[in-house]
Structure formats: structure tokens, C-alpha cells
Design a protein around this motif. Structure first.
Motif, PDB file in Angstrom:
ATOM      1  N   GLU A 334     -31.555  28.146 -21.844  1.00 54.03           N
ATOM      2  CA  GLU A 334     -30.461  28.479 -22.671  1.00 54.03           C
ATOM      3  C   GLU A 334     -29.030  27.470 -22.300  1.00 54.03           C
ATOM      4  O   GLU A 334     -28.857  27.375 -21.277  1.00 54.03           O
ATOM      5  CB  GLU A 334     -30.053  29.882 -22.715  1.00 54.03           C
ATOM      6  N   SER A 357     -32.009  26.009 -25.965  1.00 54.39           N
ATOM      7  CA  SER A 357     -31.804  26.889 -26.917  1.00 54.39           C
ATOM      8  C   SER A 357     -30.475  27.410 -26.915  1.00 54.39           C
ATOM      9  O   SER A 357     -29.632  27.008 -25.932  1.00 54.39           O
ATOM     10  CB  SER A 357     -32.741  28.482 -26.881  1.00 54.39           C
ATOM     11  N   ASN A 376     -34.773  20.381 -30.062  1.00 53.62           N
ATOM     12  CA  ASN A 376     -34.606  21.421 -29.240  1.00 53.62           C
ATOM     13  C   ASN A 376     -34.811  22.719 -29.980  1.00 53.62           C
ATOM     14  O   ASN A 376     -35.654  22.570 -31.053  1.00 53.62           O
ATOM     15  CB  ASN A 376     -33.277  21.494 -28.475  1.00 53.62           C
ATOM     16  N   GLN A 377     -34.269  23.774 -29.544  1.00 54.84           N
ATOM     17  CA  GLN A 377     -34.209  25.088 -30.245  1.00 54.84           C
ATOM     18  C   GLN A 377     -32.934  25.761 -30.813  1.00 54.84           C
ATOM     19  O   GLN A 377     -32.930  26.760 -30.528  1.00 54.84           O
ATOM     20  CB  GLN A 377     -35.026  25.933 -29.335  1.00 54.84           C
ATOM     21  N   SER A 379     -29.965  27.114 -32.688  1.00 57.34           N
ATOM     22  CA  SER A 379     -30.009  27.956 -33.956  1.00 57.34           C
ATOM     23  C   SER A 379     -28.698  28.230 -34.475  1.00 57.34           C
ATOM     24  O   SER A 379     -27.531  27.546 -33.687  1.00 57.34           O
ATOM     25  CB  SER A 379     -30.656  29.229 -33.683  1.00 57.34           C
ATOM     26  N   ASN A 397     -34.376  21.200 -34.838  1.00 61.84           N
ATOM     27  CA  ASN A 397     -33.968  22.449 -34.522  1.00 61.84           C
ATOM     28  C   ASN A 397     -34.216  23.599 -35.569  1.00 61.84           C
ATOM     29  O   ASN A 397     -34.886  23.544 -36.167  1.00 61.84           O
ATOM     30  CB  ASN A 397     -32.368  22.406 -34.015  1.00 61.84           C
TER      31      ASN A 397
END
Length: 800
Positions: A334, A357, A376-377, A379, A397
């Protein structure tokens, strides 16, 4: 007795008087050195800067590029740039007469790929020697090792191929700067123990192999070390950690392997720039609580190194960071909150191609100008950015929601926006006048709906517009015709309606036009043929009807079969951030399958009109497209023959004409396309024998299926093949001989014309030629007329 103070005052006065008097004296050129310079000039052609035009009068100390000693008049510095060397022997011999020369700059010249003259090693007074970018070839001569007073040696940007350890021997103990980058030097890096004074070592962009020598640790005064873009392998020596004066360390783009630990940085207290990127076998094993000896890194590049899985916490201590590059660094963590406030100087942040993330906060008050966190992730919503941001790359993403926040700030410097491949939705905002300098906009593969906003027409610098894979509806806005810089329009995979606008032909720089998979109807406008620079033209999977315009001979780029080095840079919307190319991607039908094209998109040459309701013949002008790689006209209602000169399309790799109503024989010229890797002629009305060639017989039966009249390998043999040679079709032979290919309706028209000529004029001509036939014919007409008259009168009477 004169006091010491009085003596000192008198001494200073004498010195000042000497300087004052000598300052009034004009430095006189020494005749022997002037003659040497003129001889040097005779070996050159002044091609670039015209500096040698001043080398005419007797006062050589006033010539351009010449500097003389104020005390002795000897030439001590010579700078000659932009010339072509026509006589290297005369040039080198003349320089030997300049015995007091300390500074020699012969950079940006053309030496015609000759070796460095060995005689330069005799110029013992030289302290600065620069022959950069001057088309030098061969080896670095060992005689340069005789220049014991040399402090700066710059031979970069040439074609030098080798250098011996003897060249860099202990005769060069005074050398402070060695620049050999951008050559073709190979072999191992020579031993470096003999450079106790070296402060800068530039060996990047060569072909050095082997490992970094352990002797690197003996360069105790070294401040800059550049070994990038070689083929170095093995471990990074721990001795690098002893270079306490080192400020810049660049080992990028090699094949270095093994572990990088805290020991590699143990004494690097002055380190400001660290680049270990593009060494995929390099592993950073740094303890989470490590406190680095350096505090003031301004740039950190660890692209494609094994940094992860956790985000490196020690970066938090670098409060002067301006550039942080952790692309593809195997981080699966993260994003730490402290990242966004680590440095008030952070301008460039690159985290793409990891598994990071988290969410991104409001960045409008930060100093970040360029950010790439693609793939990437991440949000959450799209964050706000500073007003002076230049690049915003957030593709790949899980960002969601609207992008209307982009309207809240006027971004006068923003050039590149990539929000593709996310979960964004809603209307595309109509506020693009707030981003007047935008070059590339990529909103592809989201869930945007509504119409394409008209304010895009205010973006006069826009080169690429990518909006494919959304739910956009309506027509292409008329204002887009004002975007004369457009080279790419990709709006495929939407729900656009209406006809293809004729103004599209006014975008003369357009190279890629993708309208695939929409609900467009009507005909293909003739104006499309004004796109002379087009390379990719995809109008497939629509409701287009009518004929295909026969004007493709105007496509000059597709007409050229040669892809030059210039083609790589022809597509301007490709933008580069820290040597990473971005041009988004597009999806096209390729060899019967859906394929994605990324960095190779600029080299693609494709025309796809498949899955429409197009009629008529295959235009003959297709055969002029000698550089076309893929042609797909399948799933239409095309009739007639395959154009006989299709073999002119020499580099064609994929051809799909399936599911049409084409007929006739397969032309023999198709067998001449040796690059053909995919062929589909199925579901037509082709007949006759498949031409014999290594290429056409290599395809599967499915390439020719559902053509009842077609035979020959790989299909079953034609009737009579085993008894006699196949008989050519007389009609086809006649057409091929004449170089003409007629459609069925054209042949009917021609037959009627010949019938009229030979029938009507044959009879009339006979009557004119023979009078008795004429009289008999008209008597017959009179009798027939009387008979018809009687029959009609009788019929009418009976009916009444």
C-alpha cells in the motif's frame, strides 16, 4: 634603511605598472605558429560555422578560436568546430608546431572516420583535449598516455572501438575528467588504479562487458561515475561504498546481478543522484529501519530492479528528492501516506507497473508536475493536480467516478492525460478549453457515456485522441476539424452514429483513424482519400454501404514498402517520460484475431473495412499500396474478381476477403507475395485451380473453404489434373493479357454495345449498300402494317 613595508609597497607598484604597460601592448602573433595554423587550415573545409574566414591577416592571436598568452604571445588555446578534415596528416603535423598549446577543442567536426592521430601524444603541454562528436573511428592510441599534464580528456560521441589499459597508464596521474561515452568501446573496463586525481568517469553508451573492476574503490576523489548502457554483468563491488566524494552514480541499463546492501553506500555521504535502473537481476536488500549516510538525494532511479515487496521506507529521509522512479520495481504494498509530503521539491513521480494499492490525496498544493502511476491497483476518485502539471498518467488502475474535477483548475502547461483502463464513468466534461496545450488525451476503456464534447475543438495542439472502448454516442463533433495537429483518432468500440463526416479529409496529418465497432452508416466519403499520411484506417463493424472509393493511390505513406528509421519518430503523440514510451494502445483485427498494439502501433500499416454492407468491386487502386501490411475486406457484399495486380502489394502479411460474393479465378500474382502469413478467401464463389506456389499451398483448407468451383492443393485435385495439364480460362487469359479486369455488369454492357453495333448497323449498312434489299424491306413493312391494321379493327369490332 628601507623598511619591509616600504619594500612591499614598491614591489606592488612595480607589478601594477608592468600590468598597466603590458596591457596597452598588443599581443603579437609568432610567425612560426601563424604558419602552422595556416597549414592546419589548409587541411580543413570550413563547412559549418565559417569561423576560419577570419584566419587571413597576420595577427593570428585575433583569429576566431585562437587564444595567445598575454605574456609570451604563444598560442595556448585552439578551438575549431564545424569543419570537415580533408587532410588529417597535414592537420596533425601542423599542430605539433604549437609547442605551448594547453587547450585543444576539435569537437563537432568530421574526421571522416579516421583513427585519432598518434602524434597528438607528442603535445606534452596539453591540459584539455576535446574531440567530441567528430566521427573518429578505430582504437584510442596508447600515445595519449604520454600527455602527463592532461586534466580533461573528452572523446565521447564517436565510433571508437577499443582502448587498452596501457592507454590509461600511470602517466595520466593528473587526469581529472575522462569522457569516453557514446562510442563502441568493447572488452573489459581497464584497471583504474592509476587515476588518483580522477573526479569524473564517463563510460556510458558503449559495449563494455565483464564486471565493474574492484579498483574502482581507489578513485578516492571521484564525484561522477557513469557506466550506463553497457553489457556489464556480475556483482556491484562493495568498494563503490568507499567513494566518499561520489555525488552521481549511474549503473543503469546493464546486466548487473546480485544483492545491493547497506554496505554499498557506507561512505557515500555526498550522494545526490543514484540510478540502478534496468538491471532486472539486481536485488535491493535494505533493512526497513536503515538510515542512509546520505540525506540529500535529488534523483533516485530503481526501475526494473527488485526493490519490493514493500515500499522502501528509507526514501522518507530524502527531503530533497526531485525525481523518484520506482517503475516495475516488484513492489506489492500500500502506498505510504508520507510519500505525498516527503519532499517539497518532488516534481516527477513514477510508480507504474507495480502492485501498489491505496488512494491518492489532493495534490493541488504539491510540487508534482509529472506523475505516472499506471498499471497498479490505485482506487478512489481522480485527484486534483497542481495548475502547472505537465503529465498525468493514471491508466490501468481502479479509479472510479466522474472526471469533472478536471474542470476546477486551468492547466496551462498540461500536455499528456492518460486515464485509460479504469472504472471511470459519466459524461466526458466539456471544459477542454481550460487545457489549451494538451497534446494527447487517452480516456479509452472506461464507461464514459454521452457525446464527445465539442470543446475538444479548442485543442489546436492535440495530436492523439483515444476514446475507444466506452459507451459514447452521437456523432463526431464538427469542431474536431479545427484540430489540425491530429495524427490519431481512435474512437472504436463505442455507439457513435451518423455518417463518416467529410471534414475528416481536412485533417491532413492524420495517420491513425479507428472508427471500428460503432453504428456509423452511409458511404465511405471520397474525402477520405485526402489523408495522404494515413497508416491505419479501420472502419470495420459498422453499417457502411455503397462502394469503396477507388482513390487509394493518394495514400503516399502506404504506397511506400520501406519502413525507415524516421518512421519510428513520425508519430509525434508518442511521448517519453524518463525514456519510457507511451502511446497508449489500440485494438485491431489482425490475422483473424483481436490484437492489441502498444509501442509498435506507430509502425502498423493496416486497412480494415470488414463487417459492413459494402458493395461493388475491389478497387484497383489497392494494388498501389506497396507498403500495406494488413488488408481486411471480409463480411461485405463485394462482387467481381480479385484485382489481377494484387501481387504488387509486396509486404502484405494478412489478407482477408472472406464472406463476400467474389468470383473468378485466384490471380497468379497472389502467389508472388512471399510475406503473406495469413490468407482467408473462404465463403465466396471462386473457381478454377489454386495457383501453384510454396506460399498458397502452405495455408489450411479453411482458407479456401466454401468456394464450390475451387480446386487444387490444398483442396482436392481439379478434374482431369492427372490426365492433362489444366486448361486456362480463355476469358481470364484475355483479360490478363490486356491488363483489364471487368465486373459482370461491365461485361454485359460491353456485349450489348457490340450487339448493337454489329446487329443494327449491320442491317442498316446492308440497306444503304443494296437498293433492291431496301425496296423489298420497306414493301414488307407496308404489308405488315396493313395486316396489323386489319387485325386490330376486327378485334375492336368483336370487343364492342
Amino acid at each position: 634603511m628601507i623598511s619591509d613595508q616600504g619594500i612591499a609597497i614598491k614591489f606592488v607598484l612595480v607589478i601594477l605598472l608592468y600590468v598597466f604597460v603590458s596591457g596597452d601592448e598588443e599581443v603579437r602573433c609568432i610567425e612560426r605558429e601563424r604558419d602552422a595554423l595556416l597549414s592546419f587550415k589548409n587541411g580543413l573545409i570550413d563547412a559549418e560555422f565559417d569561423d576560419l574566414s577570419s584566419w587571413q591577416n597576420n595577427e593570428c592571436c585575433a583569429w576566431n578560436g585562437v587564444e595567445c598568452s598575454n605574456a609570451t604571445g604563444h598560442v595556448i588555446a585552439l578551438k575549431v568546430n564545424g569543419v570537415v578534415v580533408k587532410d588529417s596528416g597535414k592537420m596533425a603535423y601542423s599542430l605539433l608546431e604549437l609547442h605551448h598549446l594547453k587547450y585543444l577543442d576539435l569537437s563537432v567536426n568530421d574526421f571522416g572516420c579516421i583513427p585519432i592521430p598518434e602524434s597528438i601524444g607528442s603535445m606534452k603541454q596539453l591540459q584539455h583535449l576535446t574531440i567530441e562528436e567528430s566521427n573518429l573511428c578505430g582504437s584510442v592510441p596508447p600515445q595519449l598516455g604520454n600527455l602527463t599534464n592532461l586534466r580533461i580528456l573528452d572523446l565521447s560521441h564517436n565510433f571508437l572501438s577499443s582502448i587498452s589499459s596501457f592507454t590509461l597508464g600511470s602517466v595520466l596521474e593528473s587526469l581529472e575528467v575522462l569522457k569516453l561515452s557514446y562510442n563502441k568501446l568493447n572488452g573489459s573496463i581497464p584497471d583504474l588504479k592509476a587515476f588518483p586525481s580522477l573526479k569524473e568517469l564517463h563510460l556510458g553508451k558503449n559495449n563494455f562487458t565483464g564486471s565493474i573492476p574492484l579498483s574502482i574503490g581507489h578513485l578516492s576523489k571521484l564525484q561522477l561515475l557513469y557506466l550506463s548502457f553497457n553489457s556489464l554483468e556480475g556483482l556491484v563491488p562493495l568498494s563503490i561504498g568507499q567513494l566518499s566524494e561520489l555525488q552521481d552514480l549511474d549503473l543503469s541499463y546493464n546486466s548487473l546481478a546480485g544483492v545491493i546492501s547497506e554496505s554499498h553506500f557506507i561512505k557515500l555521504i555526498k550522494l545526490k543522484s543514484l540510478d540502478l535502473s534496468f538491471n532486472p537481476l539486481l536485488i535491493l536488500e535494505i533493512a526497513p529501519d536503515w538510515s542512509p549516510p546520505f540525506c540529500c538525494l535529488s534523483s533516485l532511479y530503481l526501475t526494473r530492479c527488485n526493490v519490493g515487496p514493500y515500499f522502501p521506507k528509507w526514501i522518507r529521509s530524502q527531503t530533497n528528492l526531485s525525481i523518484l522512479d520506482l517503475r516495475d520495481a516488484k513492489i506489492r504494498d500500500e502506498v505510504p501516506r508520507w510519500l505525498w509530503s516527503t519532499s517539497n521539491l518532488l516534481k516527477s513521480l513514477y510508480l507504474s507497473d507495480n502492485l501498489i494499492s491505496g488512494t491518492i490525496p489532493n495534490l493541488s498544493s504539491t510540487s508534482i508536475l509529472s506523475m505516472d502511476v499506471s498499471y497498479n491497483q490505485f482506487s478512489g476518485p481522480i485527484p486534483l493536480f497542481p495548475a502547472n502539471a505537465t503529465d498525468i498518467l493514471l491508466s490501468g488502475n481502479m479509479f472510479s467516478g466522474s472526471i469533472s474535477s478536471i474542470c476546477q483548475t486551468i492547466h496551462g502547461h498540461l500536455e499528456y492525460i492518460d486515464l485509460s483502463n479504469n472504472l471511470l464513468a459519466g459524461d466526458v466534461p466539456n471544459c477542454w478549453k481550460n487545457i489549451p496545450n494538451l497534446h494527447s488525451l487517452n480516456l479509452a476503456n472506461n464507461s464514459f457515456s454521452g457525446e464527445i464534447p465539442a470543446s475538444l475543438g479548442t485543442l489546436h495542439n492535440l495530436g492523439a485522441l483515444q476514446m475507444h472502448g466506452n459507451e459514447l454516442c452521437g456523432e463526431l463533433p464538427y469542431t474536431l476539424r479545427l484540430c489540425q495537429a491530429l495524427q490519431m483518432i481512435d474512437v472504436g468500440g463505442n455507439k457513435l452514429t451518423g455518417e463518416i463526416p467529410t471534414w475528416i479529409g481536412q485533417l491532413y496529418k492524420l495517420q491513425i483513424l479507428n472508427l471500428r465497432g460503432n453504428k456509423l452508416h452511409g458511404e465511405i466519403p471520397l474525402q477520405i482519400c485526402n489523408l495522404t499520411s494515413i497508416k491505419v484506417l479501420d472502419m470495420s463493424i459498422n453499417n457502411l454501404s455503397s462502394i469503396i472509393p477507388d482513390c487509394f493511390n493518394s495514400f503516399t505513406v502506404l504506397a511506400s514498402k520501406d519502413s525507415t528509421f524516421f518512421d519510428l519518430f513520425l508519430f509525434d503523440p508518442i511521448y517519453i517520460i524518463n525514456e519510457k514510451k507511451h502511446n497508449g494502445y489500440s485494438s485491431f483485427q489482425w490475422k483473424g484475431k483481436e490484437s492489441e498494439f502498444w509501442d509498435n502501433l506507430a509502425l502498423l500499416k493496416l486497412i480494415d473495412f470488414s463487417s459492413n454492407r459494402l458493395t461493388g468491386n475491389i478497387p484497383k487502386s489497392f494494388c498501389t499500396l506497396r507498403g500495406l501490411i494488413s488488408l481486411n475486406l471480409s463480411r461485405n457484399s463485394l462482387k467481381g474478381y480479385i484485382i489481377l495486380d494484387i501481387g504488387n502489394m509486396e509486404v502484405l502479411d494478412s489478407l482477408d476477403l472472406s464472406h463476400n460474393q467474389l468470383y473468378g479465378k485466384i490471380p497468379t500474382s497472389l502467389a508472388e507475395i512471399h510475406n503473406l502469413g495469413f490468407l482467408d478467401l473462404s465463403n465466396n464463389n471462386f473457381s478454377g485451380k489454386i495457383p501453384t506456389s510454396t506460399q498458397l499451398q502452405s495455408f489450411n483448407v479453411s482458407s479456401y473453404a466454401e468456394n464450390d468451383g475451387l480446386c487444387g492443393d490444398p483442396l482436392p485435385k481439379c478434374p482431369g489434373d492427372s490426365l492433362r495439364p489444366s486448361t486456362p480460362n480463355p476469358e481470364e487469359n484475355m483479360n490478363e493479357k490486356d491488363g483489364i479486369n471487368f465486373s459482370f455488369m461491365q461485361e454485359v454492357g460491353i456485349s450489348m454495345a457490340f450487339g448493337f453495333i454489329f446487329g443494327f448497323w449491320g442491317v442498316i449498312g446492308s440497306f444503304i449498300w443494296k437498293k433492291s434489299w431496301r425496296i423489298a424491306f420497306f414493301n414488307l413493312l407496308d404489308a405488315a402494317g396493313d395486316w396489323f391494321y386489319v387485325r386490330i379493327v376486327v378485334f375492336v369490332s368483336k370487343w364492342r
